[in-house]
Design a protein around this motif. Structure first.
Motif, PDB file in Angstrom:
ATOM      1  N   ASP A   1     -24.918  -4.781   0.832  1.00 23.02           N
ATOM      2  CA  ASP A   1     -25.361  -5.451   2.059  1.00 23.02           C
ATOM      3  C   ASP A   1     -24.457  -5.140   3.249  1.00 23.02           C
ATOM      4  N   SER A   2     -23.153  -5.125   3.000  1.00 24.18           N
ATOM      5  CA  SER A   2     -22.218  -5.017   4.120  1.00 24.18           C
ATOM      6  C   SER A   2     -22.245  -3.625   4.758  1.00 24.18           C
ATOM      7  N   ALA A   3     -22.868  -2.660   4.085  1.00 25.69           N
ATOM      8  CA  ALA A   3     -22.890  -1.294   4.633  1.00 25.69           C
ATOM      9  C   ALA A   3     -24.191  -0.982   5.361  1.00 25.69           C
ATOM     10  N   ILE A   4     -25.170  -1.897   5.287  1.00 30.06           N
ATOM     11  CA  ILE A   4     -26.500  -1.596   5.853  1.00 30.06           C
ATOM     12  C   ILE A   4     -26.428  -1.350   7.360  1.00 30.06           C
ATOM     13  N   GLU A   5     -25.750  -2.263   8.057  1.00 26.75           N
ATOM     14  CA  GLU A   5     -25.769  -2.200   9.520  1.00 26.75           C
ATOM     15  C   GLU A   5     -25.193  -0.881  10.031  1.00 26.75           C
ATOM     16  N   GLU A   6     -24.076  -0.486   9.439  1.00 24.82           N
ATOM     17  CA  GLU A   6     -23.433   0.749   9.891  1.00 24.82           C
ATOM     18  C   GLU A   6     -24.346   1.954   9.647  1.00 24.82           C
ATOM     19  N   ILE A   7     -24.948   1.996   8.463  1.00 25.41           N
ATOM     20  CA  ILE A   7     -25.831   3.129   8.149  1.00 25.41           C
ATOM     21  C   ILE A   7     -27.047   3.123   9.072  1.00 25.41           C
ATOM     22  N   ALA A   8     -27.648   1.939   9.242  1.00 21.16           N
ATOM     23  CA  ALA A   8     -28.845   1.849  10.092  1.00 21.16           C
ATOM     24  C   ALA A   8     -28.530   2.341  11.513  1.00 21.16           C
ATOM     25  N   GLY A   9     -27.318   2.049  11.982  1.00 19.41           N
ATOM     26  CA  GLY A   9     -26.932   2.456  13.325  1.00 19.41           C
ATOM     27  C   GLY A   9     -26.887   3.966  13.511  1.00 19.41           C
ATOM     28  N   LYS A  10     -26.841   4.689  12.401  1.00 14.40           N
ATOM     29  CA  LYS A  10     -26.753   6.154  12.492  1.00 14.40           C
ATOM     30  C   LYS A  10     -28.086   6.847  12.213  1.00 14.40           C
ATOM     31  N   LEU A  11     -29.156   6.046  12.088  1.00 15.28           N
ATOM     32  CA  LEU A  11     -30.438   6.642  11.711  1.00 15.28           C
ATOM     33  C   LEU A  11     -31.453   6.643  12.854  1.00 15.28           C
ATOM     34  N   GLY A  12     -30.983   6.369  14.073  1.00 13.59           N
ATOM     35  CA  GLY A  12     -31.892   6.356  15.222  1.00 13.59           C
ATOM     36  C   GLY A  12     -32.576   7.708  15.404  1.00 13.59           C
ATOM     37  N   GLY A  13     -33.814   7.676  15.934  1.00 10.95           N
ATOM     38  CA  GLY A  13     -34.497   8.919  16.262  1.00 10.95           C
ATOM     39  C   GLY A  13     -35.378   9.472  15.156  1.00 10.95           C
ATOM     40  N   LEU A  14     -35.278   8.911  13.960  1.00 10.29           N
ATOM     41  CA  LEU A  14     -36.165   9.383  12.884  1.00 10.29           C
ATOM     42  C   LEU A  14     -37.550   8.773  13.084  1.00 10.29           C
ATOM     43  N   SER A  15     -38.597   9.508  12.705  1.00  4.08           N
ATOM     44  CA  SER A  15     -39.941   8.966  12.953  1.00  4.08           C
ATOM     45  C   SER A  15     -40.479   8.203  11.731  1.00  4.08           C
ATOM     46  N   GLY A  16     -39.936   8.457  10.566  1.00  2.00           N
ATOM     47  CA  GLY A  16     -40.405   7.748   9.367  1.00  2.00           C
ATOM     48  C   GLY A  16     -40.015   6.281   9.389  1.00  2.00           C
ATOM     49  N   ILE A  17     -40.513   5.517   8.413  1.00 10.35           N
ATOM     50  CA  ILE A  17     -40.153   4.101   8.313  1.00 10.35           C
ATOM     51  C   ILE A  17     -38.797   3.999   7.621  1.00 10.35           C
ATOM     52  N   ILE A  18     -37.906   3.182   8.194  1.00  8.71           N
ATOM     53  CA  ILE A  18     -36.597   2.967   7.581  1.00  8.71           C
ATOM     54  C   ILE A  18     -36.550   1.546   7.047  1.00  8.71           C
ATOM     55  N   VAL A  19     -36.344   1.411   5.758  1.00 10.97           N
ATOM     56  CA  VAL A  19     -36.305   0.058   5.167  1.00 10.97           C
ATOM     57  C   VAL A  19     -34.962  -0.163   4.484  1.00 10.97           C
ATOM     58  N   HIS A  20     -34.548  -1.431   4.437  1.00 12.50           N
ATOM     59  CA  HIS A  20     -33.455  -1.762   3.520  1.00 12.50           C
ATOM     60  C   HIS A  20     -34.020  -2.567   2.356  1.00 12.50           C
ATOM     61  N   THR A  21     -33.185  -2.827   1.366  1.00 12.48           N
ATOM     62  CA  THR A  21     -33.671  -3.413   0.104  1.00 12.48           C
ATOM     63  C   THR A  21     -32.940  -4.713  -0.214  1.00 12.48           C
ATOM     64  N   SER A  22     -32.387  -5.343   0.813  1.00 14.21           N
ATOM     65  CA  SER A  22     -31.515  -6.496   0.578  1.00 14.21           C
ATOM     66  C   SER A  22     -32.254  -7.823   0.738  1.00 14.21           C
ATOM     67  N   GLY A  23     -31.995  -8.741  -0.189  1.00 13.13           N
ATOM     68  CA  GLY A  23     -32.600 -10.066  -0.106  1.00 13.13           C
ATOM     69  C   GLY A  23     -32.042 -10.886   1.034  1.00 13.13           C
ATOM     70  N   SER A  24     -30.753 -10.762   1.273  1.00 18.59           N
ATOM     71  CA  SER A  24     -30.082 -11.668   2.210  1.00 18.59           C
ATOM     72  C   SER A  24     -29.837 -11.088   3.590  1.00 18.59           C
ATOM     73  N   THR A  25     -30.392  -9.919   3.875  1.00 16.88           N
ATOM     74  CA  THR A  25     -30.175  -9.304   5.184  1.00 16.88           C
ATOM     75  C   THR A  25     -31.477  -9.345   5.980  1.00 16.88           C
ATOM     76  N   PRO A  26     -31.458  -9.957   7.168  1.00 16.82           N
ATOM     77  CA  PRO A  26     -32.703 -10.033   7.941  1.00 16.82           C
ATOM     78  C   PRO A  26     -33.112  -8.656   8.459  1.00 16.82           C
ATOM     79  N   MET A  27     -34.383  -8.531   8.826  1.00 15.85           N
ATOM     80  CA  MET A  27     -34.854  -7.256   9.358  1.00 15.85           C
ATOM     81  C   MET A  27     -34.167  -6.947  10.684  1.00 15.85           C
ATOM     82  N   SER A  28     -33.665  -7.996  11.345  1.00 19.37           N
ATOM     83  CA  SER A  28     -33.018  -7.811  12.651  1.00 19.37           C
ATOM     84  C   SER A  28     -31.715  -7.013  12.566  1.00 19.37           C
ATOM     85  N   VAL A  29     -31.292  -6.658  11.352  1.00 18.85           N
ATOM     86  CA  VAL A  29     -30.102  -5.816  11.201  1.00 18.85           C
ATOM     87  C   VAL A  29     -30.337  -4.432  11.827  1.00 18.85           C
TER      88      VAL A  29
END
Lengths: 259, 259
Positions: free
Chosen positions: A71-99
């Motif tokens: 969970d603690s690594a999601i935000e950092e990784i998501a921040g580096k995935l801008g510009g992709l056209s596909g759908i980016i999902v995470h798989t965490s129960g306790s992390t809101p989509m707003s991450v």
């Protein structure tokens, strides 16, 4: 849009189970990422796909990027995935989509409600998958994709998913700890844990029908003070388990009277 | 001596499961006792046998008298069964064999390690049965009898049986309570408990292989402070479950470091 090409970000228990499930269901896993190159390689070799330890080397044209990291690594990784056209999902129960940052156009959540290990490849057919997406069109794509591997797919909001994850901690993680304590008690007395296995399976099967509270048995729910005192005494040299025994017994009794 | 004629003392969950198991395996249930006559009658009618609410009216010539009542009633009942020549056993995990008075010549314990309900008739084939007897000859008779209904029969002393029962409280009773808490959390948020059932079954199945601690997953074992803080916050209006969450999380972490 039909989701075909998939990138998996992560190489842990869930990432491994997802990768094998996708291979089995003839989806195209294009690349596995792990910050540890060798971990990415080990899984990618089994999936016969590419691998990388650099996020900027991920394929740009995949339909779905699944972030399956702690969970603690999601935000950092998501921040580096801008510009992709596909759908980016995470798989965490306790992390809101707003991450996900605004730089990500299509984002969502793909949360399989299960406990995974690398040692055991589970069938996804019966595993509930909770999905969420920022756009309704992407929600439809994600729903269709999830339904292609599981018959139990649900739209669940971030708030509800967090409750579900908390309930799962009680039902699964705390239960595994109960088993651990039971095994330790038996081992200290040269008794085999095998003796408890039929009881453990039956206890789980019981709650398939009716409400769990209807299946509550044991000294606490009977308010059998004599047995409880004996058991507390046995635990006197294991103060941490004694505290657990006393708290849970107290809660079983108070919950019974709450009804 | 072959045990054929059986008297069952009690009409609760275990007594009912035993009675039906004995009928099924063609044993002769001669009489059911309950201090509440109507409860004795209900079970006896289903077993097509006699019943009574008076201990001095029990058949004198049975081979086996099984006391399946709450722990606190065993001593009083045993005190009234002197002079019978059959084997008198109780079925309690936490009661030593020494509960039987000297007036009873042949006594022992017949403890099936399982959780029973009247609603669900279990097959005894896989249920571990722990036996103990005061005389080795009677131990042989009891062993042969237990083996005629279960393939898992063990000689277990009173001391070890008490440990086994305590371990079962953790593995079964406390686990059922975990399920109860999980269901309450879901219900409060309009989420179906069905969502957790695959996870609960898998959690139980996992421990069939390896040590339970190897299957520990979740925020506590990962020492994921961020998720734990979020979950504690959700529980802030349920202080009793918050306390349980915090204690169990703490114990999962300390147990992990103990290894």
């Amino acid at each position: 849009m039909l989701i075909k090409d998939i990138v998996i970000i992560g190489s842990g228990n869930l990432a491994t189970n997802l990768a094998f499930e996708f291979i089995k269901s003839k989806k195209n896993v294009k690349c596995i990422y792990s910050r540890t190159e060798n971990n990415a390689k080990i899984l990618a070799d089994q999936c016969n796909c590419a691998y990388t330890d650099k996020l900027d080397e991920l394929p740009k044209s995949a339909d779905l990027y699944i972030i399956a990291v702690k969970d603690s690594a999601i935000e950092e990784i998501a921040g580096k995935l801008g510009g992709l056209s596909g759908i980016i999902v995470h798989t965490s129960g306790s992390t809101p989509m707003s991450v996900f940052p605004d730089s990500i156009k299509n984002c969502g959540v793909f949360y399989p409600l299960m406990t995974f290990s690398k040692a055991d490849q589970l069938l996804f057919r019966d595993i509930p998958i909770c999905i969420e997406a920022n756009l309704s069109g992407k929600n439809i794509d994600l729903m269709r994709f999830a339904k292609s591997i599981s018959k139990n797919v649900y739209n669940i909001s971030s708030d509800k998913r967090m409750m579900l994850h908390l309930a799962a901690v009680f039902a699964c993680n705390f239960t595994t700890f109960n088993y651990t304590v039971a095994e330790e008690l038996l081992q200290k007395n040269d008794l085999s844990f095998n003796l408890l296995k039929p009881l453990i399976l039956q206890t789980a099967k019981n709650i398939m029908i009716g409400k769990p509270a209807e299946h509550q048995t044991g000294p606490a729910v009977r308010e059998d003070e004599i047995v409880m005192r004996k058991q507390v005494k046995i635990l006197s040299d294991m103060p941490e388990y004694k505290e657990m025994y006393q708290l849970l017994s107290k809660l079983i009794i108070s919950t019974k009277h709450k009804k």
